[in-house]
Design a protein around this motif. Structure first.
Motif, PDB file in Angstrom:
ATOM      1  N   HIS A 112       0.838  -1.203   0.000  1.00 49.68           N
ATOM      2  CA  HIS A 112       0.000   0.000   0.000  1.00 49.68           C
ATOM      3  C   HIS A 112       0.871   1.249   0.000  1.00 49.68           C
ATOM      4  O   HIS A 112       0.597   2.224  -0.718  1.00 49.68           O
ATOM      5  CB  HIS A 112      -0.916  -0.020   1.223  1.00 49.68           C
ATOM      6  N   SER A 113       1.947   1.221   0.825  1.00 49.74           N
ATOM      7  CA  SER A 113       2.852   2.368   0.872  1.00 49.74           C
ATOM      8  C   SER A 113       3.529   2.581  -0.479  1.00 49.74           C
ATOM      9  O   SER A 113       3.642   3.721  -0.963  1.00 49.74           O
ATOM     10  CB  SER A 113       3.897   2.141   1.966  1.00 49.74           C
ATOM     11  N   GLN A 114       3.962   1.477  -1.118  1.00 51.70           N
ATOM     12  CA  GLN A 114       4.576   1.597  -2.443  1.00 51.70           C
ATOM     13  C   GLN A 114       3.581   2.112  -3.473  1.00 51.70           C
ATOM     14  O   GLN A 114       3.935   2.906  -4.345  1.00 51.70           O
ATOM     15  CB  GLN A 114       5.127   0.238  -2.865  1.00 51.70           C
ATOM     16  N   ARG A 115       2.326   1.671  -3.356  1.00 51.72           N
ATOM     17  CA  ARG A 115       1.292   2.146  -4.282  1.00 51.72           C
ATOM     18  C   ARG A 115       1.087   3.651  -4.140  1.00 51.72           C
ATOM     19  O   ARG A 115       0.964   4.378  -5.141  1.00 51.72           O
ATOM     20  CB  ARG A 115      -0.011   1.406  -4.007  1.00 51.72           C
ATOM     21  N   GLN A 116       1.075   4.127  -2.866  1.00 54.09           N
ATOM     22  CA  GLN A 116       0.929   5.565  -2.647  1.00 54.09           C
ATOM     23  C   GLN A 116       2.104   6.329  -3.249  1.00 54.09           C
ATOM     24  O   GLN A 116       1.928   7.405  -3.838  1.00 54.09           O
ATOM     25  CB  GLN A 116       0.819   5.842  -1.138  1.00 54.09           C
ATOM     26  N   SER A 117       3.308   5.753  -3.101  1.00 51.37           N
ATOM     27  CA  SER A 117       4.498   6.407  -3.674  1.00 51.37           C
ATOM     28  C   SER A 117       4.403   6.473  -5.195  1.00 51.37           C
ATOM     29  O   SER A 117       4.726   7.489  -5.819  1.00 51.37           O
ATOM     30  CB  SER A 117       5.758   5.655  -3.254  1.00 51.37           C
ATOM     31  N   LEU A 118       3.949   5.351  -5.803  1.00 53.73           N
ATOM     32  CA  LEU A 118       3.807   5.329  -7.261  1.00 53.73           C
ATOM     33  C   LEU A 118       2.748   6.318  -7.728  1.00 53.73           C
ATOM     34  O   LEU A 118       2.918   6.988  -8.763  1.00 53.73           O
ATOM     35  CB  LEU A 118       3.444   3.910  -7.717  1.00 53.73           C
ATOM     36  N   LEU A 119       1.641   6.414  -6.976  1.00 53.78           N
ATOM     37  CA  LEU A 119       0.598   7.379  -7.351  1.00 53.78           C
ATOM     38  C   LEU A 119       1.126   8.810  -7.271  1.00 53.78           C
ATOM     39  O   LEU A 119       0.837   9.641  -8.134  1.00 53.78           O
ATOM     40  CB  LEU A 119      -0.620   7.206  -6.442  1.00 53.78           C
ATOM     41  N   HIS A 120       1.914   9.077  -6.208  1.00 51.04           N
ATOM     42  CA  HIS A 120       2.494  10.415  -6.075  1.00 51.04           C
ATOM     43  C   HIS A 120       3.449  10.709  -7.232  1.00 51.04           C
ATOM     44  O   HIS A 120       3.440  11.813  -7.803  1.00 51.04           O
ATOM     45  CB  HIS A 120       3.237  10.507  -4.737  1.00 51.04           C
ATOM     46  N   ALA A 121       4.286   9.705  -7.577  1.00 47.90           N
ATOM     47  CA  ALA A 121       5.205   9.890  -8.706  1.00 47.90           C
ATOM     48  C   ALA A 121       4.446  10.080 -10.008  1.00 47.90           C
ATOM     49  O   ALA A 121       4.825  10.901 -10.860  1.00 47.90           O
ATOM     50  CB  ALA A 121       6.141   8.680  -8.809  1.00 47.90           C
ATOM     51  N   ASN A 122       3.332   9.329 -10.157  1.00 48.97           N
ATOM     52  CA  ASN A 122       2.528   9.460 -11.364  1.00 48.97           C
ATOM     53  C   ASN A 122       1.921  10.856 -11.470  1.00 48.97           C
ATOM     54  O   ASN A 122       1.892  11.469 -12.543  1.00 48.97           O
ATOM     55  CB  ASN A 122       1.420   8.403 -11.351  1.00 48.97           C
ATOM     56  N   ASN A 123       1.426  11.370 -10.320  1.00 50.06           N
ATOM     57  CA  ASN A 123       0.875  12.727 -10.312  1.00 50.06           C
ATOM     58  C   ASN A 123       1.944  13.762 -10.654  1.00 50.06           C
ATOM     59  O   ASN A 123       1.689  14.739 -11.374  1.00 50.06           O
ATOM     60  CB  ASN A 123       0.267  13.029  -8.938  1.00 50.06           C
ATOM     61  N   THR A 124       3.156  13.531 -10.118  1.00 48.84           N
ATOM     62  CA  THR A 124       4.259  14.442 -10.423  1.00 48.84           C
ATOM     63  C   THR A 124       4.586  14.432 -11.917  1.00 48.84           C
ATOM     64  O   THR A 124       4.817  15.485 -12.537  1.00 48.84           O
ATOM     65  CB  THR A 124       5.509  14.043  -9.619  1.00 48.84           C
ATOM     66  N   LEU A 125       4.599  13.214 -12.517  1.00 47.10           N
ATOM     67  CA  LEU A 125       4.862  13.107 -13.959  1.00 47.10           C
ATOM     68  C   LEU A 125       3.781  13.800 -14.771  1.00 47.10           C
ATOM     69  O   LEU A 125       4.070  14.447 -15.794  1.00 47.10           O
ATOM     70  CB  LEU A 125       4.958  11.629 -14.351  1.00 47.10           C
ATOM     71  N   HIS A 126       2.524  13.655 -14.314  1.00 50.37           N
ATOM     72  CA  HIS A 126       1.447  14.362 -15.021  1.00 50.37           C
ATOM     73  C   HIS A 126       1.652  15.871 -14.952  1.00 50.37           C
ATOM     74  O   HIS A 126       1.432  16.587 -15.930  1.00 50.37           O
ATOM     75  CB  HIS A 126       0.096  13.992 -14.398  1.00 50.37           C
ATOM     76  N   GLY A 127       2.119  16.371 -13.782  1.00 52.73           N
ATOM     77  CA  GLY A 127       2.393  17.801 -13.649  1.00 52.73           C
ATOM     78  C   GLY A 127       3.513  18.235 -14.587  1.00 52.73           C
ATOM     79  O   GLY A 127       3.445  19.301 -15.214  1.00 52.73           O
ATOM     80  N   VAL A 128       4.554  17.389 -14.679  1.00 48.57           N
ATOM     81  CA  VAL A 128       5.662  17.708 -15.590  1.00 48.57           C
ATOM     82  C   VAL A 128       5.182  17.726 -17.038  1.00 48.57           C
ATOM     83  O   VAL A 128       5.545  18.603 -17.830  1.00 48.57           O
ATOM     84  CB  VAL A 128       6.799  16.690 -15.405  1.00 48.57           C
ATOM     85  N   ASP A 129       4.350  16.731 -17.388  1.00 45.55           N
ATOM     86  CA  ASP A 129       3.801  16.692 -18.743  1.00 45.55           C
ATOM     87  C   ASP A 129       2.989  17.942 -19.043  1.00 45.55           C
ATOM     88  O   ASP A 129       3.067  18.515 -20.156  1.00 45.55           O
ATOM     89  CB  ASP A 129       2.925  15.446 -18.918  1.00 45.55           C
ATOM     90  N   ASP A 130       2.196  18.373 -18.063  1.00 44.02           N
ATOM     91  CA  ASP A 130       1.401  19.592 -18.262  1.00 44.02           C
ATOM     92  C   ASP A 130       2.296  20.799 -18.466  1.00 44.02           C
ATOM     93  O   ASP A 130       2.051  21.641 -19.350  1.00 44.02           O
ATOM     94  CB  ASP A 130       0.483  19.821 -17.057  1.00 44.02           C
ATOM     95  N   ILE A 160       5.400  20.771 -19.592  1.00 44.52           N
ATOM     96  CA  ILE A 160       6.045  20.642 -20.908  1.00 44.52           C
ATOM     97  C   ILE A 160       5.079  21.069 -22.010  1.00 44.52           C
ATOM     98  O   ILE A 160       5.460  21.747 -22.983  1.00 44.52           O
ATOM     99  CB  ILE A 160       6.533  19.197 -21.112  1.00 44.52           C
ATOM    100  N   GLY A 161       3.802  20.648 -21.860  1.00 43.60           N
ATOM    101  CA  GLY A 161       2.804  21.039 -22.861  1.00 43.60           C
ATOM    102  C   GLY A 161       2.637  22.546 -22.923  1.00 43.60           C
ATOM    103  O   GLY A 161       2.554  23.132 -24.007  1.00 43.60           O
ATOM    104  N   LYS A 162       2.572  23.163 -21.708  1.00 43.90           N
ATOM    105  CA  LYS A 162       2.448  24.627 -21.694  1.00 43.90           C
ATOM    106  C   LYS A 162       3.663  25.298 -22.333  1.00 43.90           C
ATOM    107  O   LYS A 162       3.540  26.253 -23.112  1.00 43.90           O
ATOM    108  CB  LYS A 162       2.280  25.101 -20.249  1.00 43.90           C
ATOM    109  N   SER A 163       4.863  24.780 -21.990  1.00 46.70           N
ATOM    110  CA  SER A 163       6.094  25.351 -22.573  1.00 46.70           C
ATOM    111  C   SER A 163       6.100  25.187 -24.093  1.00 46.70           C
ATOM    112  O   SER A 163       6.530  26.094 -24.832  1.00 46.70           O
ATOM    113  CB  SER A 163       7.317  24.662 -21.956  1.00 46.70           C
ATOM    114  N   LYS A 164       5.618  24.036 -24.546  1.00 43.86           N
ATOM    115  CA  LYS A 164       5.588  23.793 -25.994  1.00 43.86           C
ATOM    116  C   LYS A 164       4.650  24.778 -26.680  1.00 43.86           C
ATOM    117  O   LYS A 164       4.964  25.318 -27.754  1.00 43.86           O
ATOM    118  CB  LYS A 164       5.150  22.357 -26.254  1.00 43.86           C
ATOM    119  N   ARG A 165       3.503  25.017 -26.030  1.00 41.53           N
ATOM    120  CA  ARG A 165       2.553  25.964 -26.624  1.00 41.53           C
ATOM    121  C   ARG A 165       3.130  27.371 -26.647  1.00 41.53           C
ATOM    122  O   ARG A 165       2.968  28.123 -27.622  1.00 41.53           O
ATOM    123  CB  ARG A 165       1.245  25.934 -25.839  1.00 41.53           C
TER     124      ARG A 165
END
Length: 220
Positions: A159-177, A179-184
């Motif tokens: 469960h703790s690892q899952r929470q860590s992965l979800l947090h990392a996934n959210n962070t990656l989504h933020g980075v993607d957003d 990058i998208g803004k920078s690209k625009r």
């Protein structure tokens, strides 16, 4: 194993041994002494039956795996008590010391007593085997509890690892957003630069044409 059942079991074993001795003594008595001894034996048998009933109720209130072991022991105790009752009936049916002794010898009462002693020996062996089985059941239960605790610990880690992965996934989504803004923004800047180039080129062309016209008119 139930401590309550074991307490009843010890009481019954002691009572059964005393009953056997009393039956042997009563067989050698006569008259009022024999009647008094038989009365004591009957009272003791009532106590033994009460202990059997208590053991039965206690065994049936326990979990199935323990209950099966205790009921098997209880069947042996009931058989032992029935043998004692048979001995008492034979004692009551005798009229005198000699007739009781003859009946004891002729009917095989001595064999019955010996068989009862042998049976109690088998009961003790069975009890030992059942106790060992109970110990194995306890060990299995302890192992099961330890395994369950280990499983809970593993689930908590997952469960703790899952929470860590979800947090990392959210962070990656933020980075993607981002990058998208920078690209625009870069695309918009490139478009502006291209438009500015055309504007500057047009201004330069107009200036060149104007200069050419001015020189033409001056020279003319």
């Amino acid at each position: 194993m139930s401590d309550v059942f074991e307490g009843y079991e010890r009481q019954y074993s002691e009572l059964s041994a005393n009953l056997t001795k009393k039956c042997t003594v009563a067989g050698a008595l006569d008259g009022e002494q024999k009647k008094q001894k038989i009365s004591e034996i009957k009272a003791a048998i009532d106590d033994a039956e009460s202990l059997i009933r208590k053991m039965d109720l206690e065994a049936r209130s326990l979990p199935p795996n323990i209950k099966a072991v205790l009921l098997a022991k209880l069947r042996e105790y009931k058989s032992d008590l029935n043998n004692l009752k048979s001995e008492v009936k034979r004692l009551v049916s005798g009229n005198s010391y000699s007739s009781a002794r003859d009946e004891l010898l002729e009917s095989g009462m001595a064999d019955t007593l010996t068989a009862s002693a042998d049976q109690r020996g088998r009961l003790m062996m069975s009890t030992e085997r059942l106790n060992k089985s109970s110990d194995r059941v306890k060990d299995s239960r302890r192992t099961m509890l330890e395994t369950e605790e280990l499983g809970v610990s593993i689930l908590q880690d997952l469960h703790s690892q899952r929470q860590s992965l979800l947090h990392a996934n959210n962070t990656l989504h933020g980075v993607d957003d981002n990058i998208g803004k920078s690209k625009r923004v870069l695309t918009s800047m490139a478009r502006r630069m291209s438009r500015n180039k055309w504007i500057i080129g047009s201004v330069i062309a107009v200036l060149v044409i104007a200069i050419a016209l001015i020189l033409y008119f001056k020279l003319k």
